[in-house]
Motif scaffolding. Structure first.
Motif, PDB file in Angstrom:
ATOM      1  N   ALA A   1       0.830  -1.204   0.000  1.00  0.00           N
ATOM      2  CA  ALA A   1       0.000   0.000   0.000  1.00  0.00           C
ATOM      3  C   ALA A   1       0.865   1.255   0.000  1.00  0.00           C
ATOM      4  O   ALA A   1       0.596   2.218  -0.736  1.00  0.00           O
ATOM      5  N   LYS A   2       1.904   1.265   0.811  1.00  0.00           N
ATOM      6  CA  LYS A   2       2.772   2.437   0.867  1.00  0.00           C
ATOM      7  C   LYS A   2       3.480   2.652  -0.465  1.00  0.00           C
ATOM      8  O   LYS A   2       3.573   3.795  -0.951  1.00  0.00           O
TER       9      LYS A   2
ATOM     10  N   VAL B   1      -4.068  11.534  -2.810  1.00  0.00           N
ATOM     11  CA  VAL B   1      -3.894  10.155  -2.353  1.00  0.00           C
ATOM     12  C   VAL B   1      -4.081  10.122  -0.842  1.00  0.00           C
ATOM     13  O   VAL B   1      -3.613  11.015  -0.131  1.00  0.00           O
ATOM     14  N   ARG B   2      -4.749   9.077  -0.375  1.00  0.00           N
ATOM     15  CA  ARG B   2      -4.947   8.924   1.061  1.00  0.00           C
ATOM     16  C   ARG B   2      -4.393   7.576   1.503  1.00  0.00           C
ATOM     17  O   ARG B   2      -4.866   6.522   1.104  1.00  0.00           O
ATOM     18  N   CYS B   3      -3.372   7.631   2.330  1.00  0.00           N
ATOM     19  CA  CYS B   3      -2.751   6.445   2.919  1.00  0.00           C
ATOM     20  C   CYS B   3      -2.005   6.904   4.160  1.00  0.00           C
ATOM     21  O   CYS B   3      -1.099   7.747   4.061  1.00  0.00           O
TER      22      CYS B   3
ATOM     23  N   PRO C   1       3.903  10.362   5.186  1.00  0.00           N
ATOM     24  CA  PRO C   1       4.110  11.406   6.200  1.00  0.00           C
ATOM     25  C   PRO C   1       3.216  12.624   6.016  1.00  0.00           C
ATOM     26  O   PRO C   1       2.888  13.305   6.988  1.00  0.00           O
ATOM     27  N   GLU C   2       2.833  12.934   4.761  1.00  0.00           N
ATOM     28  CA  GLU C   2       1.998  14.101   4.516  1.00  0.00           C
ATOM     29  C   GLU C   2       0.515  13.828   4.694  1.00  0.00           C
ATOM     30  O   GLU C   2      -0.320  14.741   4.597  1.00  0.00           O
ATOM     31  N   ASP C   3       0.137  12.572   4.968  1.00  0.00           N
ATOM     32  CA  ASP C   3      -1.280  12.225   5.134  1.00  0.00           C
ATOM     33  C   ASP C   3      -1.839  12.867   6.399  1.00  0.00           C
ATOM     34  O   ASP C   3      -1.140  12.997   7.416  1.00  0.00           O
ATOM     35  N   ASP C   4      -3.109  13.250   6.342  1.00  0.00           N
ATOM     36  CA  ASP C   4      -3.759  13.895   7.484  1.00  0.00           C
ATOM     37  C   ASP C   4      -3.742  13.018   8.735  1.00  0.00           C
ATOM     38  O   ASP C   4      -3.814  13.532   9.860  1.00  0.00           O
ATOM     39  N   TYR C   5      -3.680  11.706   8.539  1.00  0.00           N
ATOM     40  CA  TYR C   5      -3.793  10.797   9.685  1.00  0.00           C
ATOM     41  C   TYR C   5      -2.481  10.086   9.999  1.00  0.00           C
ATOM     42  O   TYR C   5      -2.477   9.099  10.741  1.00  0.00           O
TER      43      TYR C   5
END
Length: 428
Positions: free
Chosen positions: A303-304, A319-321, A325-329
């Motif tokens: 996935a990464k 992109v959401r994953c 590091p830049e993902d909101d979660y």
């Protein structure tokens, strides 16, 4: 051995310990019923004064052994299998909430669960309030009513991939005398054990990562055994007052906090509604559980890698994953998931719905399926499939846009998945 077995070892060995000369592999007890020598011995089972097996609509040894393994992985006190993940969610809620009651749920949940709460259970007289998962504790508290029975959420939302702030939801729930119910399907206990973060009840669609091979439908409910139902007898009368259908048994008195909830769900809901998991399906589920700790690592790595590729592609808008590091979660994933992620990545195709649908037609390795969390990579456009019952406003509320594509990365070679996406995107 004084050392507690690790989760990896529990995946392989928990739930079933063969005795001398017994099968090394967990046996399939493929029987609907069980023999007893006297009516008195059977009667003690009907009175819930002894444990044992009467009829496989209630309990089956194979199913119980697999449930015990999942219970150990989640760190719970008791567990039960169901015929599907949806059945597990319904039982988990309906076990303590009925006509005239109210529940609170995070808005970012699986579309089928949203429909279960908003439509089906509404017809049964249960009202639901959906809250933004990023709401403040005060906003969450404001949603609570005198007839509220529980708060619900998903560790990693499907398909929005919101990582829930488990401690926030658990704290508000407990401060107001409510149990916190968590769907841990996408994270699995390999990446997160919600009970450690305050969850009282954990549910799974075992059809997904736990089975891992698209071989059998199933669900599981795990009770942490910590919520004090007796502290709120008027709110939870089903657990704290006599059940006349079982000779007046009071579940919390006879089975304690560690066994009351699951015993009630088994003896009432499974008895009357019958969403059982078959022994053969439970056997297949156990085979999946034995490699869960190995597969989840590969799912996350793939996935990464796919997310890294997509975020730099000119035809992808976002992109959401949570492994990025830049993902909101990302930071929340560091806390609750140990820095890991599941195998699911959501992304937006530039030019919207039609471009997303077109791109999917050219895929060769990634297969279009309604399934997710499988050893084989599958891909879906939720707005036109699993969530098509929702209007645009509802889709926006649960974090799904018309351009969103959900890819569930399997355990194939990551470079093969990337090459397949690359060639498909090149054709739109």
């Amino acid at each position: 051995m004084n050392r507690k077995p690790s989760l990896d070892t529990q995946c392989v060995q928990a739930g079933y310990t063969p005795g001398n000369g017994q099968p090394r592999q967990m046996p399939i007890i493929q029987s609907t019923t069980f023999k007893y020598d006297t009516l008195e011995s059977m009667g003690r089972l009907f009175d819930l004064k002894e444990s044992g097996y009467l009829y496989s609509r209630l309990q089956n040894p194979t199913c119980d052994q697999v449930a015990a393994k999942i219970c150990a992985l989640e760190g719970g006190s008791a567990a039960m299998l169901t015929g599907s993940g949806q059945a597990a969610i319904f039982y988990a809620v309906f076990n303590i909430a009925g006509c005239g009651d109210h529940i609170i749920s995070s808005a970012s949940i699986y579309g089928g669960t949203y429909n279960l709460f908003a439509i089906t259970m509404k017809r049964m007289g249960v009202e639901v309030t959906f809250v933004d998962p990023e709401c403040t504790p005060e906003e969450l508290k404001q949603a609570i009513r005198p007839n509220t029975k529980l708060i619900y959420g998903e560790t990693i939302a499907n398909p929005a991939l919101v990582v829930l702030d488990l401690e926030k939801f658990a704290t508000v729930a407990h401060e107001n005398g409510l149990p916190f119910v968590v769907d841990n399907t996408f994270a699995t206990p390999v990446n997160c054990q919600p009970i450690q973060w305050g969850a009282d009840i954990v549910v799974h669609s075992t059809t997904k990562y736990m089975d891992g091979h698209a071989a059998g439908l199933g669900g599981c409910i795990v009770d942490a055994g910590r919520f004090d139902w007796t502290g709120y007898p008027e709110r939870f009368p089903g657990l704290c007052t006599p059940d006349e259908s079982y000779h007046g048994v009071v579940y919390t008195q006879q089975f304690g906090l560690g066994g009351a909830y699951i015993t009630k769900a088994t003896t009432q809901l499974m008895r009357d509604l019958g969403s059982v998991q078959s022994p053969h399906t439970a056997f297949l589920l156990n085979l999946g559980l034995e490699s869960l700790h190995l597969r989840m690592k590969r799912h996350g790595e793939n996935a990464k890698a796919v997310a890294e590729f997509l975020k730099n592609h000119p035809k992808i808008s976002w992109v959401r994953c949570c492994a990025l590091p830049e993902d909101d979660y990302y930071q929340r994933a560091q806390t609750y998931l140990g820095g890991n992620c599941c195998g699911v990545v959501s992304f937006g195709v530039k030019d919207g719905r039609e471009a997303a649908i077109q791109m999917m037609q050219y895929l060769k390795v990634c297969v279009i399926e309604t399934h997710v969390a499988d050893a084989r990579t599958c891909i879906l456009h939720p707005a036109s499939t699993t969530h098509r019952q929702m209007n645009d406003e509802q889709l926006k509320e649960v974090g799904i846009g018309p351009e969103l594509v959900r890819i569930s990365c399997g355990i194939e070679d990551a470079q093969d998945l990337i090459a397949d996406l690359e060639q498909a995107l090149a054709q739109i």
